[in-house]
Write an enzyme that holds these catalytic residues in place. Structure first.
Site, PDB file in Angstrom:
ATOM      1  N   SER A 124       4.536  -2.668  -4.920  1.00  0.00           N
ATOM      2  CA  SER A 124       4.729  -2.651  -6.359  1.00  0.00           C
ATOM      3  C   SER A 124       4.280  -3.981  -6.932  1.00  0.00           C
ATOM      4  O   SER A 124       4.473  -5.036  -6.303  1.00  0.00           O
ATOM      5  CB  SER A 124       6.209  -2.406  -6.663  1.00  0.00           C
ATOM      6  OG  SER A 124       6.732  -3.451  -7.452  1.00  0.00           O
ATOM      7  N   LYS A 125       3.693  -3.917  -8.133  1.00  0.00           N
ATOM      8  CA  LYS A 125       3.147  -5.160  -8.663  1.00  0.00           C
ATOM      9  C   LYS A 125       4.246  -6.138  -9.053  1.00  0.00           C
ATOM     10  O   LYS A 125       4.001  -7.315  -9.200  1.00  0.00           O
ATOM     11  CB  LYS A 125       2.174  -4.904  -9.815  1.00  0.00           C
ATOM     12  CG  LYS A 125       2.759  -4.245 -11.011  1.00  0.00           C
ATOM     13  CD  LYS A 125       1.658  -4.103 -12.060  1.00  0.00           C
ATOM     14  CE  LYS A 125       2.155  -3.230 -13.186  1.00  0.00           C
ATOM     15  NZ  LYS A 125       1.118  -2.601 -13.945  1.00  0.00           N
ATOM     16  N   ARG A 126       5.458  -5.633  -9.196  1.00  0.00           N
ATOM     17  CA  ARG A 126       6.556  -6.549  -9.514  1.00  0.00           C
ATOM     18  C   ARG A 126       7.041  -7.280  -8.267  1.00  0.00           C
ATOM     19  O   ARG A 126       7.416  -8.431  -8.321  1.00  0.00           O
ATOM     20  CB  ARG A 126       7.714  -5.804 -10.169  1.00  0.00           C
ATOM     21  CG  ARG A 126       7.559  -5.658 -11.672  1.00  0.00           C
ATOM     22  CD  ARG A 126       8.660  -4.816 -12.256  1.00  0.00           C
ATOM     23  NE  ARG A 126       8.796  -3.546 -11.564  1.00  0.00           N
ATOM     24  CZ  ARG A 126       8.020  -2.483 -11.801  1.00  0.00           C
ATOM     25  NH1 ARG A 126       7.094  -2.547 -12.703  1.00  0.00           N
ATOM     26  NH2 ARG A 126       8.191  -1.369 -11.130  1.00  0.00           N
TER      27      ARG A 126
END
Ligand code: GLU
Length: 466
Positions: A236-238
């Protein structure tokens, strides 16, 4: 897949963010299939979601593909330029009875539902014969039968009867839904194989139904395994570093990135690790792509990058390294020469090119925090520094070999060993406790500069412990 058939594949990213390593793998696998079957790859920009798309992300797609040294044969096709066409096909589906207008609000659908009924639309407007009008969306009439998706990687995936709701293909604004646009493009551009991320598998039965309703041949589908992090959670980009651009900036190179991505889901069948792109075209096969989640392991990528850097001819290494040190090089009049001399010493020591400035910066500019360095000195280090400085000053040939011989003799005379003597000298000369080979670095710096740096640290140490 028919081994001899040229496959027409496509890569269809949505420009909603930085180009993701998962997208890089998707285009790679598509590209490999196109090249090995002498087929072709279409680039399509799935930009129907006007709220989330940004033009800079579109540029980011082109840049990333170019950086990966991949390419495409046809396109780019922009879905945003084909909206009217999608609408007209949707109206064809209406005419042929495969779609109907619906004015149900979500709340109305929910209110009708008895507890325990499956989620989704209940088909209320199917036979109401509504005309087009404000607040009315066009829904696809899903046949009352199971849908079987035949997947190159997963085999047959069955979606049971009743599991797919009558889904919207045109919103009341007449904006086409993604699944419709996607299928129309796959049909119009004669795509034979759709290789894409696993997350699209749930919408694939809808795609199959639209193909059938339009009387079009159904392409082969292949859903690539999801990429997960160390905790086995979807990347996930987070949480995770996922942007190809970030890896580029960190000093990863496209070749090891491609090599690593190829192995994320594909198993070559033996323990071979290293492949060039050309070798992948020969070796890759969808038969060996598994469906279990693939761990995107940054440490393994680092291993590929390091091995690749180490394998480069010196001149190529200097070329790829240069952008990372260009600013440093200009900071010293002998910057070019110094870089040329240190490059072979560090080539096999770094995992990524962005480690370089910190590692070799002392050759170009030097302003250490002397108080901090003094804090790192041990009891005998001041006398070691003083003695080493004096003997180094007498050295005639200031080469790595001569420096080593000289310091060995110096260590003997001080009753210590070379390792212990080297530690404070390294601190004085490079400003850090670890770094490139010390004697070569000293030879590059030259006698005067080395002696001056050793004296500077010795002086500060003397002053701080009178
Ligand atoms: N546009 C989709 C995405 O970026 C891909 C859809 C497809 O390949 O069919 O995830």
């Amino acid at each position: 897949m028919h081994p001899s058939r040229p496959e027409k594949v496509r890569f269809a990213p949505s420009p909603t963010g930085f180009f993701h390593v998962g997208s890089a793998r998707t285009i790679l696998y598509n590209w490999l299939v196109a090249r090995q079957t002498h087929g072709s790859l279409l680039l399509r920009i799935d930009d129907t979601d006007t709220e989330r798309n940004r033009e800079e992300w579109v540029d980011g797609i082109y840049r990333a593909i170019q950086w990966l040294s991949l390419d495409w044969d046809e396109g780019p096709i922009r879905q945003s330029s084909r909206i009217e066409h999608y609408q007209s096909v949707a109206f064809d589906l209406l005419k042929s009875g495969h779609a109907y207008w619906c004015d149900c609000t979500r709340d109305a659908v929910e209110a009708r539902k008895a507890p325990g009924t499956p989620p989704g639309y209940d088909g209320f407007c199917r036979d109401r014969g509504l005309e087009q009008g404000p607040g009315r969306a066009l829904r696809f009439r899903v046949p009352d039968a199971e849908v079987i998706v035949s997947d190159l990687i997963r085999g047959e995936v069955t979606f049971p009867r009743g599991s797919i709701e009558d889904f919207i293909i045109l919103k009341s604004s007449l904006a086409p839904l993604y699944v419709l646009a996607n299928v129309i493009d796959d049909i119009d551009f004669a795509i034979t194989t759709v290789l894409r991320a696993e997350e699209h598998l749930p919408t694939t039965p809808k795609a199959v139904l639209i193909h059938q309703a339009l009387g079009a041949p159904i392409p082969q589908f292949g859903h690539l395994p999801v990429l997960v992090n160390e905790q086995r959670r979807k990347l996930s980009k987070r949480r995770d570093r996922v942007a190809v651009e970030d890896y580029r900036q960190l000093g990863y190179l496209p070749e090891p990135m491609i090599n690593y991505l190829a192995l994320l889901g594909w198993n070559p069948g033996d323990d071979r690790e290293f492949f060039t792109l050309a070798e992948l075209v020969q070796a890759f096969s969808l038969d060996r792509v598994g469906h279990s989640p693939a761990f995107f392991d940054e440490q393994r990528l680092l291993h590929f990058n390091k091995s690749y850097l180490a394998s480069l001819p010196m001149a190529s290494f200097a070329t790829v390294a240069r952008p990372f040190v260009a600013a440093l090089i200009t900071m010293h009049p002998d910057g070019e020469e110094r870089f040329a001399r240190i490059a072979p010493e560090v080539q096999t020591r770094i995992g990524t090119l962005s480690e370089l400035p910190k590692m070799i910066g002392f050759l170009f500019t030097f302003a250490p925090d002397y108080v901090e360095l003094v804090g790192k000195l041990r009891a005998d280090d001041l006398s070691y520094l003083t003695q080493a400085s004096a003997t180094l000053l007498d050295l005639k040939d200031f080469t790595a070999g001569e420096i080593e011989t000289c310091l060995r003799a110096c260590a003997d005379s001080l009753g210590t060993n070379l390792r212990k003597l080297q530690a404070p000298i390294r601190l004085a000369v490079t400003g850090a406790p670890v770094g490139p080979p010390l004697f070569s670095s000293m030879a590059i710096l030259g006698q005067n500069e080395c002696v001056a740096r050793i004296n500077a640290l010795a002086q500060t140490a003397a002053n701080s412990h009178p």
